[in-house]
Motif scaffolding. Structure first.
Motif, short mmCIF file in Angstrom:
data_model
loop_
_atom_site.label_atom_id
_atom_site.label_comp_id
_atom_site.label_asym_id
_atom_site.label_seq_id
_atom_site.Cartn_x
_atom_site.Cartn_y
_atom_site.Cartn_z
N GLU A 93 0.86 -1.18 0.00
CA GLU A 93 0.00 0.00 0.00
C GLU A 93 0.90 1.23 0.00
N LEU A 94 0.88 1.97 -1.09
CA LEU A 94 1.77 3.11 -1.26
C LEU A 94 1.26 4.33 -0.48
N ALA A 95 2.19 5.21 -0.13
CA ALA A 95 1.84 6.43 0.60
C ALA A 95 1.45 7.53 -0.39
N MET A 96 0.46 7.23 -1.22
CA MET A 96 0.02 8.15 -2.27
C MET A 96 -1.40 7.81 -2.65
N SER A 97 -2.21 8.84 -2.86
CA SER A 97 -3.59 8.59 -3.28
C SER A 97 -3.63 8.20 -4.75
N THR A 98 -4.71 7.53 -5.13
CA THR A 98 -4.87 7.12 -6.52
C THR A 98 -4.92 8.32 -7.45
N SER A 99 -5.63 9.36 -7.04
CA SER A 99 -5.74 10.54 -7.91
C SER A 99 -4.38 11.23 -8.06
N ALA A 100 -3.55 11.22 -7.01
CA ALA A 100 -2.22 11.83 -7.10
C ALA A 100 -1.33 11.04 -8.06
N LEU A 101 -1.44 9.72 -8.02
CA LEU A 101 -0.64 8.90 -8.93
C LEU A 101 -1.06 9.13 -10.38
N VAL A 102 -2.37 9.21 -10.62
CA VAL A 102 -2.86 9.48 -11.98
C VAL A 102 -2.31 10.81 -12.49
N LYS A 103 -2.29 11.81 -11.62
CA LYS A 103 -1.76 13.12 -12.00
C LYS A 103 -0.28 13.04 -12.34
N GLU A 104 0.49 12.28 -11.53
CA GLU A 104 1.91 12.11 -11.80
C GLU A 104 2.13 11.36 -13.11
N MET A 105 1.32 10.35 -13.37
CA MET A 105 1.46 9.57 -14.60
C MET A 105 1.20 10.43 -15.83
N SER A 106 0.31 11.39 -15.72
CA SER A 106 0.01 12.25 -16.87
C SER A 106 1.20 13.11 -17.26
N ARG A 111 8.87 7.94 -10.84
CA ARG A 111 9.88 7.07 -10.24
C ARG A 111 9.58 6.98 -8.74
N ILE A 112 9.24 5.79 -8.31
CA ILE A 112 8.90 5.55 -6.91
C ILE A 112 10.04 4.76 -6.26
N ALA A 113 10.58 5.28 -5.17
CA ALA A 113 11.63 4.59 -4.42
C ALA A 113 11.08 4.19 -3.06
N LEU A 114 11.25 2.92 -2.73
CA LEU A 114 10.83 2.38 -1.44
C LEU A 114 12.09 1.95 -0.69
N GLU A 115 12.33 2.55 0.46
CA GLU A 115 13.55 2.28 1.21
C GLU A 115 13.22 1.74 2.60
N CYS A 116 14.01 0.78 3.04
CA CYS A 116 13.90 0.28 4.41
C CYS A 116 15.29 0.12 4.99
N GLU A 117 15.38 0.05 6.30
CA GLU A 117 16.67 -0.03 6.95
C GLU A 117 17.20 -1.46 6.98
N LYS A 118 18.50 -1.58 6.77
CA LYS A 118 19.15 -2.88 6.85
C LYS A 118 19.43 -3.19 8.31
N LEU A 119 19.07 -4.40 8.72
CA LEU A 119 19.25 -4.78 10.11
C LEU A 119 20.71 -5.06 10.42
N THR A 120 21.05 -5.03 11.72
CA THR A 120 22.39 -5.43 12.12
C THR A 120 22.58 -6.92 11.82
N GLN A 121 23.81 -7.38 11.75
CA GLN A 121 24.09 -8.74 11.31
C GLN A 121 23.41 -9.82 12.15
#
Length: 237
Positions: A93-106, A111-121
């Motif tokens: 579930e992206l942190a963006m509304s459907t209407s906002a994505l449609v506007k960006e696509m137009s 380019r959507i980047a999804l980042e998470c933290e790397k855990l310790t070993q």
């Protein structure tokens, strides 16, 4: 088939990548016209049966089916399937509304980047032992769209309503439109029941695995003659 833990020599982003921005140059095509008609598309009749989610999850390959769907004013979700009829291996579930994505696509470039933290070993070792070391098993992501921080995206299990949507569009390989929701359309409260409709866009994506901590999904233009570009990057940093 590509194992999610395997590596690929092809870089995710770079001038040498065959999946660079220059691949999607040109004028708008029929595919982009479908995107522009998202908010006014004709509703598909609710005649398709709803199937239960299969218990087996297939292995992802180089080319996958990606579906973006969501309520007109609600957040949009991104589902990845091995093919148009298989169980989803990933739903975010992206942190963006459907209407906002449609506007960006137009605008022609998303380019959507999804980042998470790397855990310790030690923690990472425990996660792998429990089967949660794979990148698409990460629960929470910091999301950026075209360089702007949007909030937090969430990985989730496939619900009955999610599978209802994917079942109704299983005959669609590439396209966009509007379908009815499971809930009563009157619960949304909008005039004409517009809140009871859900917008979707479906396409083939090329999956590129950079390492066990990075992979990307590039939307494939069906006629290779321009049109909007959509790329989704998943990074564990």
């Amino acid at each position: 088939m590509i194992d999610p833990n395997s590596t690929d020599d092809k870089p995710l982003v770079g001038k040498s990548s065959p999946l660079s921005l220059r691949r999607f140059s040109g004028t708008r095509t029929v595919f982009s016209n479908l995107l522009q008609s998202l908010l006014t598309a004709i509703t598909i009749p609710n005649i398709f049966p709803v199937f239960r989610l299969p218990s087996l999850t297939p292995t992802l390959g180089r080319k996958v089916t990606g579906t973006l769907f969501g309520n007109r004013r609600g957040n949009v979700s991104f589902a990845v399937q091995y093919d148009v009829r298989s169980a989803p291996v990933l739903i975010i579930e992206l942190a963006m509304s459907t209407s906002a994505l449609v506007k960006e696509m137009s605008s022609g470039l998303v380019r959507i980047a999804l980042e998470c933290e790397k855990l310790t070993q030690p923690a990472a070792t425990r996660m792998v032992a429990r089967g949660r070391g794979r990148l698409f098993k990460e629960p929470t992501w910091t999301m950026y769209c075209n360089g702007r921080k949007c909030g937090y995206a969430l990985s989730k299990a496939c619900t009955d309503s999610d599978w209802h949507v994917l079942s109704m569009v299983q005959s669609v390989s590439v396209g966009a439109g509007v379908i009815p929701l499971l809930e009563d359309s009157g619960k949304g409260g909008g005039p004409g029941g517009s809140e009871g409709e859900l917008v979707y866009m479906r396409a083939k994506f090329e999956r590129v695995v950079g390492s066990r901590d990075s992979e990307a999904y590039y939307m494939m233009n069906p006629d290779r003659n321009g049109g909007p570009e959509l790329s989704i990057f998943m990074l564990r940093i």
